[in-house]
Design a protein around this motif. Structure first.
Motif, PDB file in Angstrom:
ATOM      1  N   ALA A 104       0.797  -1.081   0.129  1.00  0.00           N
ATOM      2  CA  ALA A 104      -0.011  -0.042  -0.058  1.00  0.00           C
ATOM      3  C   ALA A 104       0.947   1.208   0.082  1.00  0.00           C
ATOM      4  CB  ALA A 104      -1.121  -0.040   1.064  1.00  0.00           C
ATOM      5  N   VAL A 105       0.261   2.363  -0.658  1.00  0.00           N
ATOM      6  CA  VAL A 105       0.978   3.503  -0.472  1.00  0.00           C
ATOM      7  C   VAL A 105       0.326   4.455   0.838  1.00  0.00           C
ATOM      8  CG1 VAL A 105       1.275   5.832  -1.577  1.00  0.00           C
ATOM      9  CG2 VAL A 105       1.264   3.792  -3.017  1.00  0.00           C
ATOM     10  N   VAL A 106       1.335   4.349   1.646  1.00  0.00           N
ATOM     11  CA  VAL A 106       1.069   5.273   2.925  1.00  0.00           C
ATOM     12  C   VAL A 106       1.424   6.433   3.185  1.00  0.00           C
ATOM     13  CG1 VAL A 106       1.063   4.835   5.381  1.00  0.00           C
ATOM     14  CG2 VAL A 106       0.890   2.955   3.932  1.00  0.00           C
ATOM     15  N   VAL A 107       0.404   7.408   3.509  1.00  0.00           N
ATOM     16  CA  VAL A 107       1.090   8.733   3.871  1.00  0.00           C
ATOM     17  C   VAL A 107       0.566   9.105   5.037  1.00  0.00           C
ATOM     18  CG1 VAL A 107       0.730  11.310   3.169  1.00  0.00           C
ATOM     19  CG2 VAL A 107       0.944   9.552   1.157  1.00  0.00           C
ATOM     20  N   VAL A 130       3.060  -3.499   7.612  1.00  0.00           N
ATOM     21  CA  VAL A 130       2.722  -3.649   6.330  1.00  0.00           C
ATOM     22  C   VAL A 130       3.654  -4.061   5.215  1.00  0.00           C
ATOM     23  CG1 VAL A 130       1.099  -2.601   4.448  1.00  0.00           C
ATOM     24  CG2 VAL A 130       0.660  -1.954   6.741  1.00  0.00           C
ATOM     25  N   PRO A 131       3.653  -5.336   4.861  1.00  0.00           N
ATOM     26  CA  PRO A 131       4.810  -5.780   3.816  1.00  0.00           C
ATOM     27  C   PRO A 131       4.582  -4.809   2.839  1.00  0.00           C
ATOM     28  CG  PRO A 131       3.428  -7.632   4.628  1.00  0.00           C
ATOM     29  CD  PRO A 131       2.734  -6.465   5.349  1.00  0.00           C
ATOM     30  N   GLY A 132       6.084  -4.191   2.142  1.00  0.00           N
ATOM     31  CA  GLY A 132       6.065  -3.569   0.957  1.00  0.00           C
ATOM     32  C   GLY A 132       5.554  -2.343   0.976  1.00  0.00           C
ATOM     33  N   ALA A 133       4.925  -1.467   1.893  1.00  0.00           N
ATOM     34  CA  ALA A 133       4.534  -0.398   1.905  1.00  0.00           C
ATOM     35  C   ALA A 133       5.319   0.631   1.608  1.00  0.00           C
ATOM     36  CB  ALA A 133       3.936  -0.044   3.643  1.00  0.00           C
ATOM     37  N   GLU A 134       4.716   1.648   0.751  1.00  0.00           N
ATOM     38  CA  GLU A 134       5.382   2.519  -0.020  1.00  0.00           C
ATOM     39  C   GLU A 134       5.225   3.731   1.087  1.00  0.00           C
ATOM     40  OE1 GLU A 134       5.114   5.801  -3.521  1.00  0.00           O
ATOM     41  OE2 GLU A 134       4.815   3.543  -4.012  1.00  0.00           O
ATOM     42  N   LEU A 135       6.019   4.445   1.821  1.00  0.00           N
ATOM     43  CA  LEU A 135       5.726   5.184   2.944  1.00  0.00           C
ATOM     44  C   LEU A 135       6.136   6.490   2.625  1.00  0.00           C
ATOM     45  CD1 LEU A 135       4.872   6.213   5.956  1.00  0.00           C
ATOM     46  CD2 LEU A 135       7.026   5.215   6.612  1.00  0.00           C
ATOM     47  N   HIS A 136       5.387   7.665   2.840  1.00  0.00           N
ATOM     48  CA  HIS A 136       5.745   9.056   2.713  1.00  0.00           C
ATOM     49  C   HIS A 136       5.019   9.823   3.950  1.00  0.00           C
ATOM     50  CE1 HIS A 136       6.472   8.960  -1.724  1.00  0.00           C
ATOM     51  NE2 HIS A 136       5.568   7.822  -1.643  1.00  0.00           N
ATOM     52  N   ALA A 137       6.066  10.581   4.577  1.00  0.00           N
ATOM     53  CA  ALA A 137       5.665  11.439   5.774  1.00  0.00           C
ATOM     54  C   ALA A 137       5.778  12.991   5.268  1.00  0.00           C
ATOM     55  CB  ALA A 137       6.544  10.997   6.893  1.00  0.00           C
ATOM     56  N   VAL A 182      -2.836   7.310  -3.243  1.00  0.00           N
ATOM     57  CA  VAL A 182      -2.608   7.026  -1.736  1.00  0.00           C
ATOM     58  C   VAL A 182      -3.880   6.033  -1.207  1.00  0.00           C
ATOM     59  CG1 VAL A 182      -2.725   8.083   0.415  1.00  0.00           C
ATOM     60  CG2 VAL A 182      -1.864   9.306  -1.272  1.00  0.00           C
ATOM     61  N   ASP A 183      -3.325   4.870  -0.690  1.00  0.00           N
ATOM     62  CA  ASP A 183      -4.161   3.794  -0.212  1.00  0.00           C
ATOM     63  C   ASP A 183      -4.632   4.151   1.184  1.00  0.00           C
ATOM     64  OD1 ASP A 183      -4.283   2.146  -2.503  1.00  0.00           O
ATOM     65  OD2 ASP A 183      -2.079   1.862  -2.159  1.00  0.00           O
ATOM     66  N   VAL A 184      -3.697   4.634   1.967  1.00  0.00           N
ATOM     67  CA  VAL A 184      -4.082   4.881   3.438  1.00  0.00           C
ATOM     68  C   VAL A 184      -3.249   6.168   3.693  1.00  0.00           C
ATOM     69  CG1 VAL A 184      -3.435   4.264   5.979  1.00  0.00           C
ATOM     70  CG2 VAL A 184      -4.122   2.460   4.020  1.00  0.00           C
ATOM     71  N   LEU A 185      -4.364   7.065   4.218  1.00  0.00           N
ATOM     72  CA  LEU A 185      -3.891   8.518   4.290  1.00  0.00           C
ATOM     73  C   LEU A 185      -4.177   8.458   6.081  1.00  0.00           C
ATOM     74  CD1 LEU A 185      -2.869  11.340   3.838  1.00  0.00           C
ATOM     75  CD2 LEU A 185      -5.217  12.035   3.309  1.00  0.00           C
ATOM     76  N   PRO A 227      -8.661  14.383  -4.088  1.00  0.00           N
ATOM     77  CA  PRO A 227      -7.811  14.182  -5.311  1.00  0.00           C
ATOM     78  C   PRO A 227      -6.495  13.178  -5.147  1.00  0.00           C
ATOM     79  CG  PRO A 227      -8.232  16.419  -4.993  1.00  0.00           C
ATOM     80  CD  PRO A 227      -8.607  15.710  -3.699  1.00  0.00           C
ATOM     81  N   TRP A 228      -6.229  12.973  -3.936  1.00  0.00           N
ATOM     82  CA  TRP A 228      -4.946  12.348  -3.594  1.00  0.00           C
ATOM     83  C   TRP A 228      -5.374  10.718  -3.244  1.00  0.00           C
ATOM     84  CZ3 TRP A 228      -0.257  14.591  -3.924  1.00  0.00           C
ATOM     85  CH2 TRP A 228      -0.290  15.883  -4.060  1.00  0.00           C
ATOM     86  N   LEU A 229      -6.567  10.266  -2.872  1.00  0.00           N
ATOM     87  CA  LEU A 229      -6.735   9.048  -2.514  1.00  0.00           C
ATOM     88  C   LEU A 229      -7.136   8.289  -3.689  1.00  0.00           C
ATOM     89  CD1 LEU A 229      -9.407   9.919   0.369  1.00  0.00           C
ATOM     90  CD2 LEU A 229      -6.920   9.240   0.585  1.00  0.00           C
ATOM     91  N   ALA A 230      -6.634   7.028  -3.643  1.00  0.00           N
ATOM     92  CA  ALA A 230      -6.819   6.191  -4.865  1.00  0.00           C
ATOM     93  C   ALA A 230      -8.218   5.362  -4.683  1.00  0.00           C
ATOM     94  CB  ALA A 230      -5.960   4.904  -4.597  1.00  0.00           C
ATOM     95  N   PRO A 231      -8.761   5.026  -5.657  1.00  0.00           N
ATOM     96  CA  PRO A 231     -10.126   4.278  -5.699  1.00  0.00           C
ATOM     97  C   PRO A 231     -10.114   3.350  -4.287  1.00  0.00           C
ATOM     98  CG  PRO A 231      -9.469   4.385  -7.912  1.00  0.00           C
ATOM     99  CD  PRO A 231      -8.157   5.030  -7.156  1.00  0.00           C
ATOM    100  N   GLY A 232     -11.217   3.551  -3.334  1.00  0.00           N
ATOM    101  CA  GLY A 232     -11.076   2.750  -2.273  1.00  0.00           C
ATOM    102  C   GLY A 232     -10.132   2.964  -1.052  1.00  0.00           C
ATOM    103  N   GLY A 233      -9.413   4.338  -1.484  1.00  0.00           N
ATOM    104  CA  GLY A 233      -8.275   4.671  -0.642  1.00  0.00           C
ATOM    105  C   GLY A 233      -8.916   5.059   0.701  1.00  0.00           C
TER     106      GLY A 233
END
Length: 269
Positions: free
Chosen positions: A105-108, A125-132, A171-174, A221-227
């Motif tokens: 998941a793309v996590v912000v 979360v395995p393989g998470a793409e993390l942005h802070a 973004v999957d999880v904000l 605008p930042w959330l993915a579908p279902g994010g």
């Protein structure tokens, strides 16, 4: 940016033995004096350093600032003078975010402070793409170190303006722990927070929810579908937080935890 070294009190009295240190802390009002004494001794390089650390704690600095770390979701997060200390109740927010995330998941972590939430989510979360992201460069100095183990990237700026454009719609999880204390209630906070943490990390405006409204309005605008956007609030304020997210076109529900004394509003794109 490297946080400035704290001023050294002049000739503090040296707690010569563990028992003396415990009594010193207890006299200063530290409820968990024995545990704090152990942490201070573990952080000290020598007896002189221990005396300086003890003097800072007795003067009212948060223990986490004094020892340089806070425990959060079983992880040790670097913190220090002038930074917001992650709260145990926010572990509930991290748990809800983990439950919302799929592998990769793309996590912000927005309003990330020292990056504790993002690091805690990415750790599970395995393989998470993390942005802070945060507006405070001092906090981000700690966040860079706290998210490094998870390949996290750190961005400086005001809310979504900090994020790179390529994250739009991905973004999957904000996850958001924005300030939500009403301005008139700042004076009621414990002195450790009121006097030693940055006001911008606490003050949410007249009703406490100014930043929540901005987070909600800018999210779609930042959330993915279902994010999902997950934001910590209080039980009293949650209807207003939820209303702001619903007004942005998101599907909203609130969850609470008696164990953590915490409320999280979850909004789905």
């Amino acid at each position: 940016m490297t946080p400035a070294a704290p001023a050294t009190p002049a000739e503090p009295a040296e707690p010569a033995a563990p028992a003396a240190l415990v009594e010193l802390l207890r006299a200063a009002g530290c409820v968990f004096a024995e545990e704090e004494a152990e942490l201070l001794r573990a952080a000290a390089e020598d007896e002189g350093h221990l005396a300086r650390l003890a003097a800072r704690r007795v003067a009212g600095e948060p223990l986490e600032h004094v020892v340089g770390w806070a425990q959060f979701c079983g992880l040790r997060m670097e913190v220090g003078e002038g930074a917001f200390v992650p709260r145990r109740r926010s572990e509930f927010l991290a748990q809800q975010a983990v439950a919302s995330a799929r592998p990769g998941a793309v996590v912000v972590d927005l309003c990330c402070g020292v990056g504790a939430l993002g690091a805690a989510v990415a750790a599970q979360v395995p393989g998470a793409e993390l942005h802070a992201a945060d507006i405070d460069p001092l906090a981000l100095a700690y966040a860079r170190r706290n998210v490094a183990a998870y390949g996290g990237q750190v961005w400086e700026g005001d809310l979504y303006s900090a994020l790179p454009a390529e994250l739009r719609g991905r973004v999957d999880v904000l996850v958001v722990n924005a300030p939500y204390v009403p301005t008139s209630e700042i004076g009621l906070l414990p002195a450790e927070a009121r006097d030693h943490e940055p006001p911008a990390s606490l003050d949410g405006g007249a009703d406490g929810l100014d930043i929540h409204r901005r987070v909600a309005a800018g999210a779609p605008p930042w959330l993915a579908p279902g994010g999902r956007l997950l934001i910590e609030t209080s039980a009293r304020q949650s209807p207003v937080t939820a209303s702001a997210l619903a007004a942005a076109g998101l599907s909203v529900r609130a969850v609470t935890s008696e164990e953590y004394y915490a409320t999280v509003v979850i909004a789905t794109a």
